[in-house]
Design a protein around this motif. Structure first.
Motif, PDB file in Angstrom:
ATOM      1  N   HIS A 143      28.133   5.193  42.327  1.00 16.13           N
ATOM      2  CA  HIS A 143      27.505   6.344  42.971  1.00 16.13           C
ATOM      3  C   HIS A 143      27.465   6.174  44.479  1.00 16.13           C
ATOM      4  CE1 HIS A 143      25.370   7.200  38.977  1.00 16.13           C
ATOM      5  NE2 HIS A 143      26.330   8.081  39.135  1.00 16.13           N
ATOM      6  N   PHE A 145      29.219   8.669  47.217  1.00 18.33           N
ATOM      7  CA  PHE A 145      28.453   9.317  48.283  1.00 18.33           C
ATOM      8  C   PHE A 145      29.043   8.986  49.653  1.00 18.33           C
ATOM      9  CE2 PHE A 145      25.017   9.803  51.342  1.00 18.33           C
ATOM     10  CZ  PHE A 145      24.594  11.084  51.039  1.00 18.33           C
ATOM     11  N   PHE A 188      22.918  20.804  47.945  1.00 18.18           N
ATOM     12  CA  PHE A 188      22.564  19.394  47.947  1.00 18.18           C
ATOM     13  C   PHE A 188      23.717  18.659  47.280  1.00 18.18           C
ATOM     14  CE2 PHE A 188      18.320  21.363  47.860  1.00 18.18           C
ATOM     15  CZ  PHE A 188      17.719  20.693  48.917  1.00 18.18           C
ATOM     16  N   VAL A 248      24.373  15.174  45.590  1.00 14.54           N
ATOM     17  CA  VAL A 248      23.614  14.046  45.066  1.00 14.54           C
ATOM     18  C   VAL A 248      24.576  13.045  44.440  1.00 14.54           C
ATOM     19  CG1 VAL A 248      21.766  13.339  43.504  1.00 14.54           C
ATOM     20  CG2 VAL A 248      21.705  15.621  44.548  1.00 14.54           C
ATOM     21  N   LYS A 266      20.978   7.915  43.641  1.00 15.38           N
ATOM     22  CA  LYS A 266      19.653   8.144  44.208  1.00 15.38           C
ATOM     23  C   LYS A 266      19.711   8.664  45.645  1.00 15.38           C
ATOM     24  CE  LYS A 266      17.491   4.702  41.297  1.00 15.38           C
ATOM     25  NZ  LYS A 266      16.755   3.438  41.236  1.00 15.38           N
ATOM     26  N   GLN A 267      20.911   8.917  46.143  1.00 18.23           N
ATOM     27  CA  GLN A 267      21.069   9.420  47.508  1.00 18.23           C
ATOM     28  C   GLN A 267      21.409  10.907  47.469  1.00 18.23           C
ATOM     29  OE1 GLN A 267      20.149   9.760  50.411  1.00 18.23           O
ATOM     30  NE2 GLN A 267      20.754   7.784  51.158  1.00 18.23           N
ATOM     31  N   VAL A 268      20.925  11.639  48.477  1.00 23.63           N
ATOM     32  CA  VAL A 268      21.155  13.079  48.541  1.00 23.63           C
ATOM     33  C   VAL A 268      21.351  13.479  49.995  1.00 23.63           C
ATOM     34  CG1 VAL A 268      18.688  13.616  48.635  1.00 23.63           C
ATOM     35  CG2 VAL A 268      20.278  15.332  47.813  1.00 23.63           C
ATOM     36  N   VAL A 293      14.883  11.619  44.257  1.00 22.60           N
ATOM     37  CA  VAL A 293      15.814  12.592  44.831  1.00 22.60           C
ATOM     38  C   VAL A 293      15.113  13.919  45.116  1.00 22.60           C
ATOM     39  CG1 VAL A 293      17.849  14.014  44.301  1.00 22.60           C
ATOM     40  CG2 VAL A 293      17.912  11.543  43.928  1.00 22.60           C
ATOM     41  N   GLU A 320      15.013  15.926  48.622  1.00 24.19           N
ATOM     42  CA  GLU A 320      15.510  17.298  48.735  1.00 24.19           C
ATOM     43  C   GLU A 320      14.478  18.201  49.422  1.00 24.19           C
ATOM     44  OE1 GLU A 320      18.477  17.509  44.838  1.00 24.19           O
ATOM     45  OE2 GLU A 320      16.452  18.315  44.695  1.00 24.19           O
TER      46      GLU A 320
END
Length: 160
Positions: A5, A9, A114, A116, A119-121, A142, A146
């Protein structure tokens, strides 16, 4: 956040930046990202005091970073880009959902979403022929990030 993930990202963030560099439009090249949000606005949105915004380098003013003093919130960034970069990033992010990333519509600007990854956004917003990405880097859920990013986007849009 698992390594896959995080890689997705960062790859998408890098590509979004790369798309924006060659296609600077109208006042975006002259807009200082640090002028769109004050430290007080950022601190209010994230719930902890932040230092004044700074640029990565003095000559590249389209990115601004605010360092937070809280344990959970590390920093906040605002990156200005063109609408063309936004459109390219949105198309690419839709393709990245197969790799585990998520895309969710946001109600701000002319178009927003958004992005995502784990756990990052990051919140990407387009208004007219300008756009930006705002991201809160924190060890928080998250949904909470946001909410913070949406509040910051609304503040930035008022000056864009």
């Amino acid at each position: 956040m698992n390594t896959c993930h995080l890689k997705v990202f960062h790859a998408v963030s890098f590509l979004l930046c790369a798309l924006a560099i060659p296609s600077i439009a109208r006042a975006d090249a002259d807009t200082d990202a640090c002028a769109l949000l004050t430290a007080a606005q950022v601190g209010t949105a994230v719930g902890v005091p932040v230092a004044a915004g700074t640029h990565v380098t003095p000559t590249f003013t389209r990115t601004c970073t605010w360092q937070a003093s809280g344990a959970n919130v590390k920093y906040v960034t605002l990156y200005l880009q063109t609408a063309a970069a936004y459109d390219g990033g949105k198309q690419m992010s839709a393709e990245m959902t197969a790799a585990g990333a998520g895309v969710k519509t946001a109600e701000v600007g002319d178009d927003a979403y958004f992005f995502v990854a784990g756990k990052q956004v990051g919140l990407l917003v387009r208004k007219g022929d300008a756009s930006f990405k705002v991201a809160v880097y924190a060890t928080l859920p998250v949904a909470q990030k946001e909410t913070m990013e949406l509040a910051l986007a609304k503040e930035a849009l008022a000056k864009l």
